[in-house]
Design an enzyme around this catalytic site. Structure first.
Site, PDB file in Angstrom:
ATOM      1  N   TYR A  98      41.862  51.891  65.277  1.00  0.00           N
ATOM      2  CA  TYR A  98      41.661  52.226  66.373  1.00  0.00           C
ATOM      3  C   TYR A  98      40.861  51.262  67.739  1.00  0.00           C
ATOM      4  O   TYR A  98      41.517  51.725  68.555  1.00  0.00           O
ATOM      5  CB  TYR A  98      41.315  53.719  66.458  1.00  0.00           C
ATOM      6  CG  TYR A  98      41.351  55.115  65.740  1.00  0.00           C
ATOM      7  CD1 TYR A  98      41.889  55.559  66.181  1.00  0.00           C
ATOM      8  CD2 TYR A  98      42.244  54.578  64.101  1.00  0.00           C
ATOM      9  CE1 TYR A  98      43.814  56.317  65.491  1.00  0.00           C
ATOM     10  CE2 TYR A  98      43.584  55.617  63.386  1.00  0.00           C
ATOM     11  CZ  TYR A  98      43.369  56.752  64.262  1.00  0.00           C
ATOM     12  OH  TYR A  98      44.273  57.246  63.891  1.00  0.00           O
ATOM     13  N   GLU A 140      42.412  61.810  58.100  1.00  0.00           N
ATOM     14  CA  GLU A 140      43.056  60.779  57.679  1.00  0.00           C
ATOM     15  C   GLU A 140      42.774  60.296  56.617  1.00  0.00           C
ATOM     16  O   GLU A 140      42.895  60.127  55.204  1.00  0.00           O
ATOM     17  CB  GLU A 140      43.717  59.440  58.678  1.00  0.00           C
ATOM     18  CG  GLU A 140      44.004  59.823  59.216  1.00  0.00           C
ATOM     19  CD  GLU A 140      44.357  58.755  60.999  1.00  0.00           C
ATOM     20  OE1 GLU A 140      45.808  58.755  62.285  1.00  0.00           O
ATOM     21  OE2 GLU A 140      43.979  57.376  60.588  1.00  0.00           O
ATOM     22  N   TYR A 191      56.751  64.536  52.762  1.00  0.00           N
ATOM     23  CA  TYR A 191      57.218  63.491  52.694  1.00  0.00           C
ATOM     24  C   TYR A 191      56.613  62.420  51.797  1.00  0.00           C
ATOM     25  O   TYR A 191      55.499  62.291  51.864  1.00  0.00           O
ATOM     26  CB  TYR A 191      58.160  63.230  53.484  1.00  0.00           C
ATOM     27  CG  TYR A 191      56.776  63.133  55.041  1.00  0.00           C
ATOM     28  CD1 TYR A 191      55.933  61.270  55.265  1.00  0.00           C
ATOM     29  CD2 TYR A 191      56.552  63.778  55.987  1.00  0.00           C
ATOM     30  CE1 TYR A 191      55.283  62.286  56.314  1.00  0.00           C
ATOM     31  CE2 TYR A 191      55.702  63.664  56.843  1.00  0.00           C
ATOM     32  CZ  TYR A 191      54.798  62.418  56.950  1.00  0.00           C
ATOM     33  OH  TYR A 191      53.948  62.317  58.162  1.00  0.00           O
ATOM     34  N   THR A 278      66.348  68.710  53.159  1.00  0.00           N
ATOM     35  CA  THR A 278      66.144  68.265  52.423  1.00  0.00           C
ATOM     36  C   THR A 278      63.907  68.824  52.046  1.00  0.00           C
ATOM     37  O   THR A 278      63.992  69.124  50.768  1.00  0.00           O
ATOM     38  CB  THR A 278      65.952  66.587  52.442  1.00  0.00           C
ATOM     39  OG1 THR A 278      65.368  66.254  54.523  1.00  0.00           O
ATOM     40  CG2 THR A 278      67.096  65.967  52.514  1.00  0.00           C
ATOM     41  N   VAL A 386      59.609  66.991  62.675  1.00  0.00           N
ATOM     42  CA  VAL A 386      59.946  65.511  63.138  1.00  0.00           C
ATOM     43  C   VAL A 386      61.024  65.235  62.482  1.00  0.00           C
ATOM     44  O   VAL A 386      59.237  63.824  61.844  1.00  0.00           O
ATOM     45  CB  VAL A 386      60.313  65.794  64.495  1.00  0.00           C
ATOM     46  CG1 VAL A 386      60.915  64.666  65.114  1.00  0.00           C
ATOM     47  CG2 VAL A 386      59.919  66.946  65.271  1.00  0.00           C
ATOM     48  N   PHE A 387      61.303  64.435  62.014  1.00  0.00           N
ATOM     49  CA  PHE A 387      62.073  63.141  61.602  1.00  0.00           C
ATOM     50  C   PHE A 387      61.510  62.182  62.945  1.00  0.00           C
ATOM     51  O   PHE A 387      62.786  61.915  63.659  1.00  0.00           O
ATOM     52  CB  PHE A 387      63.043  63.297  60.755  1.00  0.00           C
ATOM     53  CG  PHE A 387      63.592  64.081  59.338  1.00  0.00           C
ATOM     54  CD1 PHE A 387      62.208  63.898  58.776  1.00  0.00           C
ATOM     55  CD2 PHE A 387      64.678  64.692  58.894  1.00  0.00           C
ATOM     56  CE1 PHE A 387      61.953  64.750  56.995  1.00  0.00           C
ATOM     57  CE2 PHE A 387      64.989  65.281  58.117  1.00  0.00           C
ATOM     58  CZ  PHE A 387      63.511  65.395  57.484  1.00  0.00           C
ATOM     59  N   PRO A 389      58.985  60.164  65.401  1.00  0.00           N
ATOM     60  CA  PRO A 389      58.135  60.294  66.450  1.00  0.00           C
ATOM     61  C   PRO A 389      58.360  61.910  67.124  1.00  0.00           C
ATOM     62  O   PRO A 389      59.788  62.338  67.798  1.00  0.00           O
ATOM     63  CB  PRO A 389      58.382  59.707  67.862  1.00  0.00           C
ATOM     64  CG  PRO A 389      59.247  57.961  66.886  1.00  0.00           C
ATOM     65  CD  PRO A 389      59.671  59.196  65.957  1.00  0.00           C
TER      66      PRO A 389
END
Length: 396
Positions: A98, A140, A191, A278, A386-387, A389
């Site tokens: 960062y 995160e 995912y 999927t 969203v697949f 960005p």
């Protein structure tokens, strides 16, 4: 969250920064990759960079975060932050990266805006940056802790046990951990990232939804070969289709993603288009295994039945649910019982309290979301994935 002094400065300068944010983010990436070329080779998606999609997503998230700080000073946009953090965790991003981003972003900002970036302006936007960065770092690191991995150490080798050709452009790869250890658990809809070494030595990363039951020892991902049209074809999808066979190994991350079932008792609507089916299949398998008690509406749109990956599984899993309704739309070649054209909710009843989950191209999801809101579904009850960005904010 913002100090009073910084809030006034950000409010005064947001129009100028917002107008220039696209130029700022473009120059930022130029500076970042010039100083750290390995980031473009091994972390960032080169296809999205070439198309300008990552620049748009970054610009949209910065503008949206700053606007939220001004309009809702006592809260933070947790949905947006969570979506970004899950993607970062699947890539192995760490807190040490960062300050590097901050350095090149503010260099770009000063170069584009020139003398308008006074010390007071820089200080205010620095506060915005670290509020967003520290929030992401916190989420995160919590995600890493949940998988009991060190920050950034999300990768394992998996063996391909089988490959199934679903359509002319979609293949499913069945995977087990190469070390024989148990597969990490996942939530339906999540995912994994797959890191693939390409012929030029780059180790490019892409995300693919997990299919199958979370309780299974094996995992499966379905990969659609990306045809670039006017641009280049997909690097990673093309490589996987051309070269990966049973017995090969893939470097796969721990599972992440925030498009997961939130309420196991509510009526559900699962709407997808293309390869966006999927995550819905994983949700349907989980709902069938757990005996979901409420109605489930399953909707899908595709070009043709032949292009609809996992079509038979999509319908069969839905039919395992006692209160499920299924409808598929195809642009052409629709079979009896299916509809021709674009997905239209006009004749689809939506039960009160429905939780909706959407996955597919952005125009598709925006259109379905608008129809759901017209039918009385609150915006907070419409969730999406969203697949690539997330351009939802950037295109708003």
């Amino acid at each position: 969250m913002l100090s009073e002094k910084s809030a006034a400065t950000v409010r005064a300068t947001l129009p100028a920064v917002g107008a220039a944010i696209g130029d700022i983010t473009e120059l930022f990436y130029e500076k970042l990759f010039a100083a750290h070329p390995a980031l473009l080779r091994d972390l960032f998606n080169r296809g999205n960079q070439n198309a300008g999609l990552q620049k748009q997503a970054l610009a949209g998230s910065i503008a949206a975060f700053a606007t939220h700080l001004l309009e809702h000073p006592d809260t933070r946009p947790d949905v947006m932050l969570g979506r970004i953090a899950h993607k970062h965790a699947s890539l192995g991003v760490t807190r040490e990266q960062y300050p590097v981003v901050r350095l090149h972003l503010f260099e770009a900002m000063a170069e584009i805006l020139g003398e308008a970036v006074t010390p007071e302006v820089a200080e205010a936007w620095d506060e915005v940056y670290w509020l967003m960065a520290n929030a992401l770092i916190s989420i995160e690191e919590r995600l890493y802790a949940e998988h009991r991995v060190l920050a950034g150490d999300v990768w394992r080798e998996w063996t391909v046990t089988a490959r199934t050709e679903e359509t002319a452009d979609c293949a499913t790869f069945h995977l087990v951990p190469a070390d024989g250890a148990p597969a990490p658990g996942f939530r339906p809809g999540q995912y994994v990232s797959v890191q693939t070494e390409l012929p030029d030595g780059a180790r490019q990363i892409r995300q693919y939804s997990l299919s199958g039951s979370p309780g299974s020892a094996a995992r499966a991902i379905t990969v659609k070969r990306v045809h670039g049209g006017a641009g280049p074809d997909g690097e990673v999808s093309g490589h996987l289709h051309a070269h990966v066979r049973p017995g090969d190994t893939l470097r796969v991350s721990a599972p992440y993603g925030d498009l997961v079932l939130r309420d196991s008792t509510a009526p559900l609507l699962l709407a997808s288009a293309g390869i966006g089916c999927t995550p819905m299949l994983s949700m349907l398998e989980h709902l069938a295994e757990t005996g979901h008690p409420a109605p489930v509406t399953v909707l899908h749109a595709d070009r043709t039945p032949a292009d609809h990956a996992l079509r038979a599984d999509h319908r069969a899993l839905a039919h395992k649910l006692p209160e499920a309704s299924v409808r598929f739309w195809y642009e052409s070649d629709a079979e009896p019982g299916d509809a021709t054209g674009l997905l239209d909710l006009g004749g689809t009843p939506v039960a009160p309290g429905t939780q909706a989950y959407l996955c597919g191209p952005l125009p598709f999801m925006r259109a379905v979301r608008a129809q759901l809101i017209t039918k009385g579904v609150p915006a907070a009850d419409i969730h999406y994935e969203v697949f690539g960005p997330d351009l939802w904010l950037a295109s708003a």
